[in-house]
Scaffold this active site. Structure first.
Site, PDB file in Angstrom:
ATOM      1  N   THR A  93      -4.002 -10.545  -5.786  1.00 55.38           N
ATOM      2  CA  THR A  93      -4.666 -10.352  -7.082  1.00 55.38           C
ATOM      3  C   THR A  93      -5.653  -9.181  -7.052  1.00 55.38           C
ATOM      4  O   THR A  93      -6.321  -8.933  -8.054  1.00 55.38           O
ATOM      5  CB  THR A  93      -5.419 -11.638  -7.482  1.00 55.38           C
ATOM      6  OG1 THR A  93      -6.168 -12.089  -6.358  1.00 55.38           O
ATOM      7  CG2 THR A  93      -4.471 -12.729  -7.932  1.00 55.38           C
ATOM      8  N   SER A 105      -3.132  -4.336  -9.379  1.00 56.25           N
ATOM      9  CA  SER A 105      -3.258  -3.085 -10.139  1.00 56.25           C
ATOM     10  C   SER A 105      -2.010  -2.213  -9.977  1.00 56.25           C
ATOM     11  O   SER A 105      -1.736  -1.362 -10.808  1.00 56.25           O
ATOM     12  CB  SER A 105      -4.469  -2.281  -9.663  1.00 56.25           C
ATOM     13  OG  SER A 105      -5.622  -3.060  -9.699  1.00 56.25           O
ATOM     14  N   ASP A 123     -16.641 -10.716  -4.594  1.00 58.56           N
ATOM     15  CA  ASP A 123     -15.590 -10.808  -3.566  1.00 58.56           C
ATOM     16  C   ASP A 123     -15.868  -9.841  -2.419  1.00 58.56           C
ATOM     17  O   ASP A 123     -15.620 -10.165  -1.255  1.00 58.56           O
ATOM     18  CB  ASP A 123     -14.229 -10.466  -4.189  1.00 58.56           C
ATOM     19  CG  ASP A 123     -13.774 -11.557  -5.141  1.00 58.56           C
ATOM     20  OD1 ASP A 123     -13.909 -12.734  -4.779  1.00 58.56           O
ATOM     21  OD2 ASP A 123     -13.311 -11.225  -6.239  1.00 58.56           O
ATOM     22  N   ALA A 181       3.138   4.792  -6.022  1.00 60.87           N
ATOM     23  CA  ALA A 181       3.749   6.019  -6.555  1.00 60.87           C
ATOM     24  C   ALA A 181       4.871   6.565  -5.658  1.00 60.87           C
ATOM     25  O   ALA A 181       4.807   7.708  -5.187  1.00 60.87           O
ATOM     26  CB  ALA A 181       2.677   7.085  -6.801  1.00 60.87           C
ATOM     27  N   ARG A 199       9.311   8.242   0.325  1.00 59.19           N
ATOM     28  CA  ARG A 199       8.472   9.414   0.004  1.00 59.19           C
ATOM     29  C   ARG A 199       7.580   9.044  -1.164  1.00 59.19           C
ATOM     30  O   ARG A 199       8.064   8.519  -2.173  1.00 59.19           O
ATOM     31  CB  ARG A 199       9.333  10.622  -0.366  1.00 59.19           C
ATOM     32  CG  ARG A 199      10.050  11.258   0.804  1.00 59.19           C
ATOM     33  CD  ARG A 199      10.957  12.368   0.303  1.00 59.19           C
ATOM     34  NE  ARG A 199      11.502  13.175   1.389  1.00 59.19           N
ATOM     35  CZ  ARG A 199      12.548  12.837   2.118  1.00 59.19           C
ATOM     36  NH1 ARG A 199      13.170  11.698   1.911  1.00 59.19           N
ATOM     37  NH2 ARG A 199      12.977  13.642   3.071  1.00 59.19           N
TER      38      ARG A 199
END
Ligand code: NAP
Length: 265
Positions: A156, A161, A45, A180, A143
């Site tokens: 994908t 992930s 890819d 996060a 934040r």
């Protein structure tokens, strides 16, 4: 296909080079890496994405050589089919949606790029503080480490992930996924990916009164930018698509299954 020009982009391994030599010996058109009508990308890819960035106006024939090859519509076993499709003009064309990324700096500079997979804004060491607007509506003060904004076909990749949703590539949409985000009694973020219509425009503003972290960078697929004086990042649908050649249509579900569920030896 008369007077057509083509070039080949190869991932650096022995097998891909052999395929390149075979194709050059069989294809009737002129080899040229200046404004080629089509590009044959041999590898994974990453090779196809790099080909798309280098030649955004060319038709891409993706041949995967043992990697995941989520984007590739041909495998090495199809090599004669590729030659036949090209020489006899019997291929079909699939359009892949792209996102535009526009970075505006404090000094008023504007940088534009486009993404086939995703745009990310990341600060791995220092907390990034961003005001998120969808169209002109304020969504949240975020934040955390950053965001990944993906196309349907890029859903994908990094997005997956991050536990973002896999998006049907017929759905004209973009997905804003946190990297996060900080959630506590002090700070709150939406906390889940949000899938937006292709008609919307995302704006990420460096929050007023907060400095851009030293380690902030923006990625557009495999390309990264370090912008110390970033003010705003705009993400919106690009009115162009990347054109991919194929022989037989591959069902979206089969492609997901081939890429993620059926294990290879
Ligand atoms: P790369 O080697 O091109 O890509 C990393 C892996 O993701 C490879 O296995 C690649 O498949 C696969 N991949 C790429 N696009 C995909 C797609 N749309 N759907 C499913 N799988 C896909 O990596 P790179 O050269 O550093 O290029 C940057 C890309 O890496 C970014 O666009 C981003 O999506 C990905 N990335 C992923 C993570 C993560 O998942 N944690 C973190 C950073 C970046 P092939 O083996 O066929 O090449």
């Amino acid at each position: 296909m008369i007077n057509m020009k083509y070039c080949i982009i190869v991932r650096d391994n022995g097998n891909s080079k052999q395929i390149q030599d075979f194709l050059i010996s069989k294809i009737k058109h002129e080899y040229s890496d200046i404004n080629p009508d089509y590009v044959i990308a041999i590898g994974g890819d990453g090779t196809i994405i790099k080909a798309g960035h280098k030649y955004p106006n060319s038709l891409i024939f993706g041949i995967h050589t043992g990697h995941l090859g989520h984007y590739a519509n041909y495998s090495v076993e199809d090599i004669d089919v590729v030659v036949d499709n090209i020489n006899n003009n019997t291929y079909n064309i699939q359009d892949l949606d792209l996102l535009s990324a526009e970075f505006v700096t404090e000094s008023g500079n504007i940088v534009n790029d486009f993404a086939l997979n995703e745009v990310t804004i990341v600060s791995p060491l220092r907390t990034l503080i961003l005001d998120v607007y969808i169209d002109n509506d304020f969504l949240e003060r975020y934040r955390g480490t950053g965001f990944c904004i993906s196309t349907p076909s890029g859903s994908t990749a990094y997005n997956k992930s991050l536990h973002g949703s896999v998006i049907d590539n017929r759905l004209k949409s973009m997905q804003l996924t946190e990297i996060a985000g900080i959630n506590s009694t002090a700070y709150k973020t939406l906390g889940s990916p949000i899938v937006l219509s292709h008609e919307r425009r995302i704006k990420l503003d460096v929050a007023e009164g907060f400095e851009v972290p030293e380690d902030l960078f923006i990625t557009v697929d495999h390309i990264s930018y370090s912008l110390k004086d970033l003010k705003s990042l705009y993400i919106f649908y690009n009115n162009k698509t990347l054109k991919m050649a194929y022989n037989k249509p591959e069902n979206f579900i089969n492609r997901i299954s081939r890429s993620f569920l059926i294990s290879k030896k």
